[in-house]
Structures are given as C-alpha cells and as structure tokens.
Design a protein around this motif. Structure first.
Motif, PDB file in Angstrom:
ATOM      1  N   LEU A 139       3.451  13.318  -9.381  1.00  0.00           N
ATOM      2  CA  LEU A 139       3.574  12.017  -8.713  1.00  0.00           C
ATOM      3  C   LEU A 139       3.818  12.197  -7.211  1.00  0.00           C
ATOM      4  O   LEU A 139       3.248  11.464  -6.391  1.00  0.00           O
ATOM      5  CB  LEU A 139       4.710  11.207  -9.360  1.00  0.00           C
ATOM      6  N   TYR A 167       0.465  12.606  -5.538  1.00  0.00           N
ATOM      7  CA  TYR A 167      -0.375  11.416  -5.369  1.00  0.00           C
ATOM      8  C   TYR A 167       0.228  10.432  -4.371  1.00  0.00           C
ATOM      9  O   TYR A 167      -0.482   9.780  -3.623  1.00  0.00           O
ATOM     10  CB  TYR A 167      -0.651  10.751  -6.720  1.00  0.00           C
ATOM     11  N   LEU A 168       1.573  10.343  -4.371  1.00  0.00           N
ATOM     12  CA  LEU A 168       2.205   9.419  -3.421  1.00  0.00           C
ATOM     13  C   LEU A 168       2.074   9.927  -1.989  1.00  0.00           C
ATOM     14  O   LEU A 168       2.010   9.143  -1.044  1.00  0.00           O
ATOM     15  CB  LEU A 168       3.688   9.239  -3.767  1.00  0.00           C
ATOM     16  N   TYR A 203      -0.302  11.057  -0.388  1.00  0.00           N
ATOM     17  CA  TYR A 203      -1.469  10.561   0.352  1.00  0.00           C
ATOM     18  C   TYR A 203      -1.180   9.231   1.045  1.00  0.00           C
ATOM     19  O   TYR A 203      -1.740   8.921   2.070  1.00  0.00           O
ATOM     20  CB  TYR A 203      -2.664  10.363  -0.584  1.00  0.00           C
ATOM     21  N   TYR A 204      -0.305   8.436   0.418  1.00  0.00           N
ATOM     22  CA  TYR A 204      -0.035   7.109   0.965  1.00  0.00           C
ATOM     23  C   TYR A 204       1.100   7.118   1.983  1.00  0.00           C
ATOM     24  O   TYR A 204       1.376   6.118   2.613  1.00  0.00           O
ATOM     25  CB  TYR A 204       0.344   6.140  -0.157  1.00  0.00           C
ATOM     26  N   ALA A 258      10.359  13.083  -5.023  1.00  0.00           N
ATOM     27  CA  ALA A 258       9.358  12.034  -5.279  1.00  0.00           C
ATOM     28  C   ALA A 258       9.842  10.710  -4.708  1.00  0.00           C
ATOM     29  O   ALA A 258       9.069   9.927  -4.156  1.00  0.00           O
ATOM     30  CB  ALA A 258       9.101  11.905  -6.780  1.00  0.00           C
ATOM     31  N   PHE A 259      11.163  10.466  -4.835  1.00  0.00           N
ATOM     32  CA  PHE A 259      11.722   9.208  -4.356  1.00  0.00           C
ATOM     33  C   PHE A 259      11.568   9.094  -2.834  1.00  0.00           C
ATOM     34  O   PHE A 259      11.197   8.038  -2.321  1.00  0.00           O
ATOM     35  CB  PHE A 259      13.201   9.124  -4.771  1.00  0.00           C
ATOM     36  N   LEU A 301       8.051   8.287  -2.147  1.00  0.00           N
ATOM     37  CA  LEU A 301       7.754   6.909  -2.552  1.00  0.00           C
ATOM     38  C   LEU A 301       8.254   5.923  -1.503  1.00  0.00           C
ATOM     39  O   LEU A 301       7.527   4.994  -1.099  1.00  0.00           O
ATOM     40  CB  LEU A 301       8.400   6.601  -3.911  1.00  0.00           C
ATOM     41  N   GLN A 347      -2.597   0.618  -5.016  1.00  0.00           N
ATOM     42  CA  GLN A 347      -2.541   2.044  -4.677  1.00  0.00           C
ATOM     43  C   GLN A 347      -1.487   2.762  -5.519  1.00  0.00           C
ATOM     44  O   GLN A 347      -1.731   3.865  -6.018  1.00  0.00           O
ATOM     45  CB  GLN A 347      -2.233   2.204  -3.181  1.00  0.00           C
ATOM     46  N   LEU A 348      -0.335   2.093  -5.710  1.00  0.00           N
ATOM     47  CA  LEU A 348       0.706   2.694  -6.547  1.00  0.00           C
ATOM     48  C   LEU A 348       0.182   2.840  -7.978  1.00  0.00           C
ATOM     49  O   LEU A 348       0.382   3.873  -8.635  1.00  0.00           O
ATOM     50  CB  LEU A 348       1.971   1.821  -6.530  1.00  0.00           C
ATOM     51  N   LEU A 383      -0.128   6.173 -10.168  1.00  0.00           N
ATOM     52  CA  LEU A 383       0.509   6.316 -11.483  1.00  0.00           C
ATOM     53  C   LEU A 383      -0.513   6.683 -12.556  1.00  0.00           C
ATOM     54  O   LEU A 383      -0.251   7.529 -13.416  1.00  0.00           O
ATOM     55  CB  LEU A 383       1.229   5.017 -11.871  1.00  0.00           C
ATOM     56  N   SER A 421      -1.444  10.310 -12.034  1.00  0.00           N
ATOM     57  CA  SER A 421      -0.327  11.191 -12.406  1.00  0.00           C
ATOM     58  C   SER A 421      -0.206  11.275 -13.926  1.00  0.00           C
ATOM     59  O   SER A 421       0.009  12.353 -14.487  1.00  0.00           O
ATOM     60  CB  SER A 421       1.000  10.674 -11.847  1.00  0.00           C
TER      61      SER A 421
END
Lengths: 460, 212
Positions: free
Chosen positions: A80, A83-84, A86-87, A263-264, A267, A279-280, A284, A287
């Motif tokens: 996760l 993937y996050l 990237y944002y 991860a937090f 995020l 996007q989230l 998800l 992931s």
C-alpha cells in the motif's frame, strides 16, 4: 519406488507444469497435495481412500492456518505504501532535490536519477513501476541537456532495481517468512547493501561521464539556499525509511506496526496533495490484488513444503550439496549462478518462493547448519547470520535480472514509455549497471559485514 | 486495474464473466479496505501504546483474523485478470489451438485442486464451529474467517468454470483472441500497461487529474 524417488519425480512434474504455464501457486499446491497423498496412501500404509482423505484435510487447512499470522500483515501495508507513494507528490520533489544536491558531479543528472530512483523505489518497493515513473520525469530532462539517449535510459532502468533492499521491502519480508528468519533483522540488513548499491551506481555514472564526456554534462548553479529549499518535498521518503529502521532497531514497535506507520505518513501526504477517492480506490484495488497474488504463492508453496517435510527432499539435497568435494564458496556461487539463469525467465518473487524451500536448507548446510557458530562455520558466519546474509544476496540477484535480456521488464518499461528509445538501446545502456551489480554482489560476499553490521547490533 | 487483457462481447459467456467480475471487484475492494483498516488499527495501536499506554484491545487477534481474509477476498479477481504468477515463456510462443489446449488443461488442474481445497478448508471451518474455537487474547470466534476461505474458493471455482468454458470455446472455434479469458501479454505489452497504470498516478496534480 522410494519416498525420495517419488519426490524427485514429483519435482520433475512440478517443473513441467510451471514451464507449461500453470500458475505457480496452484502448481506447487497441487504437487504438494499429490505428494501428501503418496506419503499417506503408500508410505504410511493408509491405503488409497484414507490416504486421500488425510491429504485433502491437511491440504485444506494450510491456506487458512499459514495465513493466520500477524507477520504477514506487513506485506499488504508495504504494498500500500508503494501505491500511495505515487499520489504523495514524491517523485518530482525527490528528483529536484537530488538534482540540486548532486547535479554538479560529472553526469550529474544521471547521479541525481540514481539517488532519486533509489529513494522512491525503496518506498514504493516496485522496481518496474519506479522505472516507468522516472522514464517520464528524468529522461526528458536529461535529453534536453544533451545526455546520451542510451545512457539516460539505462540509468532509469537500472535505478528501479534498487527497490528491493532498502526498507520497506516486501520481497525481504517474503524471504523471511519462507525461511522462518526474523523479519526485523532482514529489513535492517537490507539498508546498508541497498545504500552501497546506490553509491556504486552513482560512482559508476560519474566514472562513465568522466571517461566519455559526451554522455552528459554536470548541472551547476544551485545555491545552498535552493538546495535546502528542496528538502521538505523529499521528507516523506526519508521519514518512511527512518520510521521503519528506528522502530525495529530500538524495539519501538513490531515491523508490522512500523510498516503501518510508514503507510500512514504517505497516506496523509497523498491526501494533503489532493488524492481523490477514485485514486485511493485504485491504490486499494491494486494493493489487494498484489497481496492476494503473493499470499497465494506463499500458501501454495507451503502446501508443497509440508509434503517436502515428509519426503525430506531438502535434507537429501542439503546432504548432497555439503558432500561435494569442492569449496563451499564455489558451490554457493554455482547456486547464485543458477538464480541468474532462472531469473532471466521468471518473476523475482515467484522464483524465490519456488526455490527457497530447497536452496535455503542447502546453503545453511554448506555453512555448517542452522546452529553453527561463526568460528566453526564454512562461510565465517553463524547460522542466524547466514540466513540473513543469504537473503540479501539472493534478493539482489533476483533484482539484477530485471535488466537482463530476454525479459528484463525494467528495460521494456523504459522503452514502452519512450517511443524514441528501442529496447535494445535500453538493454545496452543498462549493461554497465549489470556489471556494477555483479561487483556489488561480489563485495557483499567478500565483506558480509556490510550486510550483518546493523542486525549484529541487535543480535549481539 | 483495468481488464485490458480480457476481451468482452455480448455473448452469454461474456455476460456471465462481467457479472461475476462485478462481484469479484467488490470483494477485492473489500480486501483493499481491510488493508487500510489494518494499517489504521496498527497506527492507533502503536501510538496508543507508546503515548497513552492504551493499546488496541486484542490487536494481534484482529490482525491474525484480517490476514487470511485479505489473502482470499480477491482470489477470484486476481484469477480473472490473470494476476497469479506464471512462467509464460513457453506457452507464450504457442498459437491458437495449441495455446488454448495448454490453457484449458492448466485451468482444469487448478479447478481440481480448488475442489480439494474447498472440501479441506470446509472441514477445517466445520471443526472450528463444532469445538467453538476462539482466539487467545479476546476470544474472537475463528470460524467466520475459516468459513470465508471455502466460500471464496467456491467463487474462484465459478471463475475457473467460466475460464474452462472460454478456453473450450476458443479451442473449438480455433479463435485468435477469445473472450472472457486473460490473454498472454509479451514483456513489451506488460511494460506498456505498467507505464499506463503509473501515468495515471502522476505526482503533479495537473497531469494526475488529466489521466483520471
């Protein structure tokens, strides 16, 4: 047919199924089931019917029971984070910071790309995706400044491979779970070799640019003020890596908690940058899918491993390996050579999960067994240390195959993003980095202390 | 992820494929949300423990229950998109009938294994129900998660049945690009899709929004 003969035959069938294109997770589980059936029906004399039922019951409980462990919770959170990331606006900020700090070196943008990809790859944990992102960010800037096309593409393709060692690293967690080593020790151990790899890549770029001045000019003219201004944007990358190392090193939390905290942070950063629900949701979904793929491989292989335990194939292989009349180091190098060849045709995670149940006990036996002390061992390290060290070496080998023909995906992805650069050019551009990787593996074999220094501080 | 390597049309097979895919997508999203929940509960646990001396009650129990669910909720979704790892260097060179025959045989073997796993995992769940098995710390019953495994495997079996249908049709029609089954992509196509996925995740909002 003896138990060991049956297990060799089933191993051959497994190879045929895998080469024949069957999904690896299911192929291993199926062969594991057939093997368990043979053990109970024939070796233990239960007969066809009872043997079948016993094998079905054992096979059926493994997927749930082997997944019911909190350590595995680390893998989805690490994925996760990737993937996050990237944002979270990390890629450009990181490249900009690297450019301002190391751009003055010969081939400066190349060096900046190496460090930016190393940082981003570490957090994203995804080699191929990192190369794709930086092919869009770094290559246009390099070409604008007259950098050699092949060189620029090669740096980006190779830079992505630095993902696997620097924490958070999902592949090291998978290794630790398969060989039952400490996840925390493995994650700590990966940090220095990952950093050394990045430094060797950076040094190589500088050397190449000095040797051939047409490869690319340095980028000068940034003041110290501008350099420091670029740092806050790159902060989450450093934060994630430091949180994980800090938590594990000082025992502040478990690796799972450390991963979650990392991860937090990403995020929050991604939400701050305006990430939307779509996007989230995408992050998800991806992931979850990647986690399922990895978990299925793990439980599939663990069904096979349960059978191997009964058949003692790993033990027999380990005995054979350690009885060879040659130096243990030579045998180890041959095993690593086999990984290079296999890695040319297979995904790194699949290759490791499939082979480790057999190769790991063999390497441990080569060193003198799991409980051997450093003084009595063949490779100069204790059993626990050998498990950590081999993990780092083998993961580095697996990543190395991402830039070798015929299926080096990182090279294909760079060529896919840049229509003007052929895949052959990318492979050629990445070839010096392949040589650098071989040197790195050599250095890590010759100086295991680089791998073991951080974990030794904890192990004592 | 898009279903870029699965072709759709208006046939009954494709319609069944899309309906099942909708269910699989929801379940996969549930798996993703569970990952998010695991992440948040872990953060609350570590911060609560360190700063307020109040960890989440039964944290490990919850985590241990969540992982098998994450492992199985998306199993059909992953199979639908051809996401499970395979080595396609050899089959990737085959064409038409030879290829569909290999694919069909491989899916039939997976379906056989799935039936075995459904029975075995159901047996595992049934035992947990009958003995009232629960977790160590806060006594959560273990049967719901154990039961989720065979239920998800039944959905996987449904997916495999559709793929058997799809490959069988491809084999009989000698099709070049069959519907409702994941098609093999070469390294270049995989790379292009990877790049496409990531280009939708641009780090600058402008291009990120454009890509969405």
């Amino acid at each position: 047919m003896t138990t060991i003969e049956t297990s060799l035959l089933l191993a051959a069938v497994l190879v045929v199924l895998v080469v024949g294109g069957m999904r690896v997770a299911f192929a291993t589980a199926l062969i594991g089931f057939v093997g368990l059936f043979c053990v109970f029906a024939f070796d233990k004399g239960q007969g066809w019917e009872r043997g079948f039922i016993t094998a079905v019951k054992i096979t059926g409980q493994i997927p749930h029971s082997k997944m019911s462990t909190h350590v595995l919770g680390l893998i989805p959170t690490f994925i996760l984070i990737g993937y996050l990331a990237y944002y979270a606006g990390l890629t450009k900020a990181l490249f900009e910071a690297a450019k301002r700090w190391v751009g003055w070196l010969p081939g400066g943008l190349g060096v900046a790309t190496v460090f930016a990809t190393a940082g981003f790859a570490a957090v994203s944990g995804a080699s191929v995706a990192t190369s794709a992102v930086f092919a869009r960010i770094a290559i246009p800037e390099m070409l604008k400044l007259g950098y050699d096309k092949r060189f620029a593409a090669g740096v980006v393709a190779a830079g992505g491979t630095l993902a696997s060692l620097i924490p958070p690293s999902a592949i090291l967690v998978i290794y630790a779970i398969i060989v039952e080593a400490s996840v925390g020790h493995l994650l700590l151990a990966g940090f220095l070799p990952g950093a050394v790899s990045a430094l060797i890549y950076g040094g190589l770029v500088v050397m190449l640019a000095k040797w051939r001045t047409d490869l690319g000019p340095p980028v000068r003219g940034f003041s110290w003020g501008e350099r420091f201004q670029s740092l806050p944007g790159a902060f989450p990358i450093v934060a994630v890596v430091l949180i994980i190392i800090y938590c594990i090193y000082f025992g502040w939390g478990t690796p799972t908690e450390a991963g979650a905290l990392g991860a937090f942070v990403v995020l929050v950063m991604a939400l701050f940058k305006g990430m939307k629900w779509q996007q989230l949701r995408g992050a998800l979904m991806e992931s979850a899918k990647l986690s399922v793929m990895i978990f299925t491989m793990i439980w599939g292989v663990l069904i096979y491993v349960r059978y191997l335990g009964f058949a003692d194939l790993p033990g027999t292989f380990a005995d054979w390996i350690s009885s060879l009349e040659q130096s243990p180091m030579l045998t180890l190098l041959m095993i690593l050579g086999a990984y290079v060849i296999l890695g040319m045709f297979m995904d790194a995670i699949g290759m490791l999960i499939l082979t480790l149940p057999v190769t790991f006990p063999a390497v441990m036996a080569l060193n003198g067994g799991e409980s051997v002390t450093a003084a009595d061992s063949a490779l100069g390290m204790s059993g626990t240390e050998c498990a950590i060290w081999f993990g780092i070496i083998v993961v580095k080998m697996a990543e190395l195959c991402l830039i070798t023909p015929p299926i080096g995906l990182n090279c294909f992805v760079v060529a896919g993003v840049r229509d003007d650069i052929s895949v052959q050019d990318v492979f050629r551009g990445a070839s010096p980095f392949f040589i650098a990787d071989v040197v790195t593996v050599g250095v890590l074999i010759a100086f295991p202390g680089i791998v073991l220094w951080l974990p030794r501080l904890i192990i004592g | 992820m898009s279903s870029h390597n699965v072709i759709e049309d208006d046939s009954a097979l494709s319609s069944a494929d899309r309906k099942l895919f909708r269910i699989e997508s929801w379940l996969n999203l549930a798996g993703g949300l569970l990952i998010l929940a695991v992440m948040l509960i872990s953060v609350v646990n570590i911060l609560g423990r360190k700063f307020f001396n109040t960890p989440v009650p039964g944290f490990i129990d919850w985590l241990v229950q969540a992982v098998p669910l994450i492992a199985f909720l998306g199993i059909g979704y992953c199979q639908r998109l051809g996401g499970h790892i395979r080595m396609d260097l050899v089959v990737g060179r085959l064409r038409r009938r030879a290829l569909w025959l290999f694919e069909l045989l491989s899916i039939i073997l997976i379906a056989g294994l799935t039936v075995i796993l459904i029975y075995g995992s159901w047996n595992h769940a049934e035992r947990a129900i009958s003995i009232g098995d629960s977790t160590i710390d806060i006594n959560l019953p273990t049967w719901p998660v154990k039961l989720a495994v065979p239920v998800m495997l039944v959905l996987l079996l449904a997916r495999l049945a559709l793929q058997i249908w799809g490959y069988w049709r491809a084999l009989s029609d000698n099709a070049t690009r069959p519907i409702a089954v994941p098609l093999i992509e070469d390294a270049a196509a995989q790379a292009a899709h990877e790049a496409e996925t990531v280009s939708g995740m641009a780090d600058d909002n402008e291009s990120g929004n454009q890509a969405q």
